[in-house]
Motif scaffolding. Structure first.
Motif, PDB file in Angstrom:
ATOM      1  N   GLU A 243     -37.358  57.506  44.396  1.00  0.00           N
ATOM      2  CA  GLU A 243     -37.348  56.415  45.368  1.00  0.00           C
ATOM      3  C   GLU A 243     -37.422  56.951  46.792  1.00  0.00           C
ATOM      4  N   TYR A 246     -40.939  57.873  47.492  1.00  0.00           N
ATOM      5  CA  TYR A 246     -41.683  56.619  47.687  1.00  0.00           C
ATOM      6  C   TYR A 246     -41.599  56.145  49.135  1.00  0.00           C
ATOM      7  N   HIS A 247     -40.407  56.232  49.717  1.00  0.00           N
ATOM      8  CA  HIS A 247     -40.204  55.710  51.069  1.00  0.00           C
ATOM      9  C   HIS A 247     -40.555  56.718  52.155  1.00  0.00           C
ATOM     10  N   PRO A 250     -45.137  59.538  51.207  1.00  0.00           N
ATOM     11  CA  PRO A 250     -46.144  58.785  50.449  1.00  0.00           C
ATOM     12  C   PRO A 250     -47.274  59.636  49.894  1.00  0.00           C
ATOM     13  N   LEU A 253     -45.994  61.143  46.681  1.00  0.00           N
ATOM     14  CA  LEU A 253     -45.958  60.134  45.623  1.00  0.00           C
ATOM     15  C   LEU A 253     -47.357  59.866  45.081  1.00  0.00           C
ATOM     16  N   LEU A 298     -40.150  52.555  40.258  1.00  0.00           N
ATOM     17  CA  LEU A 298     -39.762  52.884  41.631  1.00  0.00           C
ATOM     18  C   LEU A 298     -38.613  52.043  42.161  1.00  0.00           C
ATOM     19  N   VAL A 308     -47.955  51.382  47.995  1.00  0.00           N
ATOM     20  CA  VAL A 308     -48.086  52.730  47.448  1.00  0.00           C
ATOM     21  C   VAL A 308     -49.446  53.238  47.897  1.00  0.00           C
TER      22      VAL A 308
END
Length: 479
Positions: A243, A246-247, A250, A253, A298, A308
């Motif tokens: 997670e 993800y934030h 990017p 990810l 996620l 995403v």
């Protein structure tokens, strides 16, 4: 050609030394906690089995500690030899953190280790137990400082790059950077889970071979009781780590998911299960996906709260390459995590059914073989996790601040190739030496004739030091 590229060769050398070194402190950090548990149980119950467990497993601890020291020091030397511009740029913070690791953690562990190893019959049992605790604290403090340094490289905080040098304005903000807490927890539980399955796998080997089955069923049950908590917690913390990526990362990810098309916020997306990423064509040649599952992976919900981004959203020079390596390393790590949790669940069910009692445990051959097979899986998960963490960070050493090409020392490629070959040769020798001495310790087994501090005891007349002694106590006492 890559053999003529100093950057590539230096990265290969650091990858070799880092991934090999990591194999050894992984076991010491987790096994140190296990030694604290069994020695504490001995002090509380005065059951001699716990004492002999502490003496036996500490031998494997010492072996791993020695190899870890031998491989860790050369790895840190590379910051001065192969990565001098990096060290000059971030030494204000990074160097001090590495210094904390050496003085606060390694020295504490090394100083206390002598008492833990040689002090059984020389110091008060409480003093010895304190030394064992300090060894475990030192080993895990090393993990803390190393993860602080690496997390800061992932999410640099507490300052800014000025004229090629990172100037720290808030030291504590740099230490407690956004990646720090979850990264440390993820690695802590990874080392603990790996150590538990190694101890469990070795215990299963003894039980399969009917060598002191009652003795090693005790260590296996301690491991199972701990894994019941550790395995699911590790999966959840792994989710928190993903997670964070993800934030905050990017591009990483996108490489982890081999994502070539952006998914806007508010939409659902398929989760890629297996694929064949094609970096040059910027697509996956084939792919098998789980429909509408990416949001659940996620965020535990179907629709994504943030977009995403795809790899195409980043310029080629600003995004990670080796997408296939990152993609499958991530899935290997996750797959092993769920496999170990599944083995924990099956084993717990067998325990509740009474199949792990002293009378029945030797009959559970399929389960014991599964534990034996699972013993090395934690190492693979940890190394592949670090591949995702560090290869996925490219092309940056300090994310969005300092590029890898600007961090490498200006060395002739032939020099780096020579040291790479030397490292590979020496580390291969160390690996065979560790396997030889480790297998020798395991084949010899625990010495059940050792005198127990505070108890007058003599070896049995018909045994030799180090020889196995059958456990002739009543079954109730063995359990």
């Amino acid at each position: 050609m890559f053999l003529e590229n100093t950057v590539v060769l230096s990265r290969m050398q650091f990858a070799l030394t880092a991934l090999f070194h990591m194999l050894w402190p992984v076991l010491t950090t987790g096994m140190g906690i296990y030694l604290v548990i069994v020695e504490g149980l001995w002090l509380k119950t005065r059951n001699s089995d716990y004492y002999y467990h502490a003496r036996f497993w500490s031998k494997l601890y010492i072996l791993n500690f020695g190899i870890g020291v031998a491989t860790g020091i050369p790895m840190e030397f590379q910051f001065g030899t192969n990565w001098a511009p990096f060290s000059e740029a971030v030494g204000n913070f990074f160097g001090s953190i590495m210094g904390f690791e050496a003085t606060w953690a390694f020295m504490l562990e090394a100083a206390s280790l002598g008492i833990m190893v040689f002090g059984w019959e020389r110091v008060n049992p409480i003093i010895h137990y304190i030394a064992t605790i300090l060894v475990a604290v030192g080993a895990n403090m090393s993990t803390f400082w190393i993860l602080v340094a690496n997390s800061w490289m992932q999410t640099p905080a507490g300052g800014k790059l000025v004229d090629g040098k990172f100037i720290i304005s808030d030291y504590f903000q740099a230490i407690f950077n956004p990646f720090m807490k979850v990264s440390i927890l993820h690695m802590f539980f990874a080392t603990l889970e790996t150590s538990l399955f190694v101890i469990g796998g070795i215990s299963a080997w003894y039980i399969l071979n009917k060598r002191n089955a009652a003795f090693f069923s005790r260590s296996l049950k301690i491991v199972i009781a701990a894994v019941i908590l550790v395995a699911p917690i590790q999966i959840y913390i792994g989710h928190l780590s993903a997670e964070q990526v993800y934030h905050r990362q990017p591009a990483k990810l996108a490489a982890m998911e081999a994502r070539w098309q952006t998914i806007p916020a508010g939409e659902s997306a398929d989760y890629s299960l297996v694929a064949l990423p094609n970096d040059k064509a910027e697509k996956n040649d084939w792919e098998l996906s789980i429909p509408n599952a990416l949001g659940f992976v996620l965020e535990f919900k179907q629709k994504l709260s943030e977009p995403v981004l795809s790899l195409k959203e980043f310029k080629p020079e600003n995004r990670p390459h080796l997408v296939g390596l990152i993609y499958y390393s991530f899935r290997t790590m996750v797959g092993i995590g769920f496999a170990l949790a599944g083995l924990m669940l099956i084993t717990t069910l067998q325990w509740l059914r009474g199949k792990l009692s002293t009378e029945n445990i030797t009959e559970q051959k399929w389960l014991l073989r599964a534990w034996l097979f699972a013993a090395p899986l934690g190492y693979i998960a940890i190394d592949t996790g670090w591949v995702v963490r560090c290869v996925g960070r490219q092309p940056w050493t300090v994310y969005n601040q300092l590029r890898t090409v600007d961090s490498v020392s200006k060395l002739p490629p032939s020099n780096v190739l020579t040291t790479l070959i030397c490292y590979a040769t020496v580390y291969t020798m160390l690996l065979f030496a560790a396997l030889y001495f480790g297998s020798r310790i395991i084949r010899k087994g625990p010495n059940l004739n050792l005198p127990i501090p505070g108890i007058e005891s003599q070896p049995a007349l018909d045994t030799k030091p180090g020889e196995f002694v059958p456990d002739e106590r009543p079954v109730e006492a063995q359990q």
